[in-house]
Scaffold this motif. Structure first.
Motif, short mmCIF file in Angstrom:
data_model
loop_
_atom_site.label_atom_id
_atom_site.label_comp_id
_atom_site.label_asym_id
_atom_site.label_seq_id
_atom_site.Cartn_x
_atom_site.Cartn_y
_atom_site.Cartn_z
N MET A 1 7.41 -55.91 21.43
CA MET A 1 7.85 -54.68 20.80
C MET A 1 7.45 -53.51 21.69
SD MET A 1 6.53 -52.95 17.32
CE MET A 1 7.71 -53.19 16.06
N ASN A 2 8.39 -52.65 21.98
CA ASN A 2 8.15 -51.48 22.81
C ASN A 2 8.37 -50.24 21.96
OD1 ASN A 2 8.17 -49.37 24.63
ND2 ASN A 2 9.63 -50.31 26.03
N GLN A 3 7.29 -49.67 21.43
CA GLN A 3 7.38 -48.45 20.65
C GLN A 3 6.14 -47.62 20.93
OE1 GLN A 3 8.31 -48.86 16.51
NE2 GLN A 3 7.92 -46.74 16.07
N ILE A 4 6.36 -46.31 21.12
CA ILE A 4 5.26 -45.41 21.41
C ILE A 4 5.42 -44.17 20.54
CG2 ILE A 4 6.49 -44.32 23.32
CD1 ILE A 4 3.76 -43.98 24.73
N THR A 5 4.28 -43.63 20.10
CA THR A 5 4.25 -42.36 19.38
C THR A 5 3.30 -41.44 20.12
OG1 THR A 5 4.62 -43.48 17.27
CG2 THR A 5 3.74 -41.24 17.17
N VAL A 6 3.76 -40.26 20.49
CA VAL A 6 2.92 -39.28 21.18
C VAL A 6 3.11 -37.92 20.53
CG1 VAL A 6 2.83 -40.48 23.41
CG2 VAL A 6 4.67 -38.86 22.95
N ILE A 7 2.07 -37.10 20.60
CA ILE A 7 2.12 -35.72 20.13
C ILE A 7 1.67 -34.85 21.29
CG2 ILE A 7 1.19 -34.02 18.51
CD1 ILE A 7 0.77 -36.31 16.53
N GLY A 8 2.48 -33.85 21.61
CA GLY A 8 2.12 -32.97 22.72
C GLY A 8 2.90 -31.67 22.67
N ASN A 9 2.70 -30.87 23.72
CA ASN A 9 3.34 -29.57 23.84
C ASN A 9 4.38 -29.59 24.95
OD1 ASN A 9 0.34 -29.10 22.98
ND2 ASN A 9 1.52 -27.37 22.21
N LEU A 10 5.53 -28.92 24.72
CA LEU A 10 6.55 -28.81 25.75
C LEU A 10 6.02 -27.98 26.91
CD1 LEU A 10 8.35 -29.50 23.17
CD2 LEU A 10 10.16 -28.37 24.44
N VAL A 11 6.23 -28.46 28.14
CA VAL A 11 5.76 -27.73 29.31
C VAL A 11 6.82 -26.78 29.86
CG1 VAL A 11 4.08 -29.50 29.93
CG2 VAL A 11 6.36 -29.58 30.93
N ARG A 12 8.05 -26.92 29.40
CA ARG A 12 9.14 -26.00 29.75
C ARG A 12 10.22 -26.12 28.68
NH1 ARG A 12 9.54 -30.11 33.55
NH2 ARG A 12 8.40 -28.90 35.08
N ASP A 13 11.17 -25.19 28.70
CA ASP A 13 12.26 -25.25 27.73
C ASP A 13 13.10 -26.51 27.94
OD1 ASP A 13 11.53 -22.84 26.59
OD2 ASP A 13 12.98 -21.66 27.75
N PRO A 14 13.64 -27.09 26.87
CA PRO A 14 14.48 -28.28 26.99
C PRO A 14 15.82 -27.98 27.68
CG PRO A 14 14.20 -27.67 24.68
CD PRO A 14 13.46 -26.67 25.48
N GLU A 15 16.41 -29.01 28.28
CA GLU A 15 17.72 -28.89 28.93
C GLU A 15 18.70 -29.82 28.23
OE1 GLU A 15 17.44 -29.68 33.12
OE2 GLU A 15 15.63 -28.46 33.32
N LEU A 16 19.86 -29.29 27.84
CA LEU A 16 20.88 -30.08 27.15
C LEU A 16 22.05 -30.32 28.11
CD1 LEU A 16 21.82 -31.33 24.43
CD2 LEU A 16 22.97 -29.15 23.98
N LYS A 17 22.47 -31.57 28.20
CA LYS A 17 23.61 -31.96 29.04
C LYS A 17 24.52 -32.85 28.22
CE LYS A 17 20.90 -31.81 33.24
NZ LYS A 17 20.31 -32.55 34.34
N THR A 18 25.77 -32.95 28.65
CA THR A 18 26.73 -33.86 28.03
C THR A 18 27.18 -34.85 29.08
OG1 THR A 18 27.46 -32.10 26.56
CG2 THR A 18 28.90 -34.02 26.75
N VAL B 1 8.64 -40.33 18.71
CA VAL B 1 8.57 -41.78 18.54
C VAL B 1 9.75 -42.36 19.32
CG1 VAL B 1 8.68 -43.71 16.92
CG2 VAL B 1 7.56 -41.57 16.25
N GLY B 2 9.50 -43.37 20.13
CA GLY B 2 10.58 -43.97 20.90
C GLY B 2 10.11 -45.14 21.72
N THR B 3 10.96 -45.52 22.67
CA THR B 3 10.63 -46.60 23.59
C THR B 3 10.27 -46.00 24.93
OG1 THR B 3 12.94 -46.86 24.21
CG2 THR B 3 12.13 -48.25 22.43
#
Length: 138
Positions: free
Chosen positions: A1-18, A72-74
């Motif tokens: 099973m590959n699942q991880i949960t982490v809590i942290g702070n964004l180091v820069r603004d997110p980037e959205l692509k299509t 939460v993700g892989t």
């Protein structure tokens, strides 16, 4: 099973692509603090996050640098050669779920983002320390 949960702070603004298929993907990096080492210096691990579809669009719309998130993700590890010729590795998490944790201010807005509308919030720092930009390795 590959699942991880982490809590942290964004180091820069997110980037959205299509991507060519029309699916949206939002990428951002978070710094996750470790408990202080024996010398008292804080240490952090950095995770590159990929959020797909509607989750990614919400991340791009409501998150900004400095916001605290739970992811939460892989996880996958990727090896590459750095610009200095040294081998490097990066950790990437493909999300299953992202929860926005930056608390609301007294005006009802999230700190740093006037359009923020998350489903849940936490109070205080819950034992986490804020990441200072000057300590980031990039």
């Amino acid at each position: 099973m590959n699942q991880i949960t982490v809590i942290g702070n964004l180091v820069r603004d997110p980037e959205l692509k299509t991507i060519p298929s029309g699916t949206s993907v939002c990428t951002f990096t978070i710094a996750v603090n470790r408990r202080r080492s024996g010398n008292g210096q804080p240490e952090a691990d950095f995770f590159r996050i990929s959020a797909w579809g509607q989750t990614g669009e919400n991340c791009a719309k409501y998150l900004v640098k400095g916001n605290k998130v739970a992811v939460v993700g892989t996880v996958s590890a990727n090896a590459f050669m750095g610009n200095d010729g040294q081998p490097r590795a990066s950790l990437e998490i493909s999300t299953v779920d992202v929860e926005f944790l930056t608390p609301k201010t007294s005006s009802g807005q999230a700190a740093g983002n006037s359009d923020y509308k998350a489903n849940s919030y936490t109070d205080g720092n819950n034992g986490f320390t804020e990441v200072e930009e000057a300590t980031l390795p990039f």
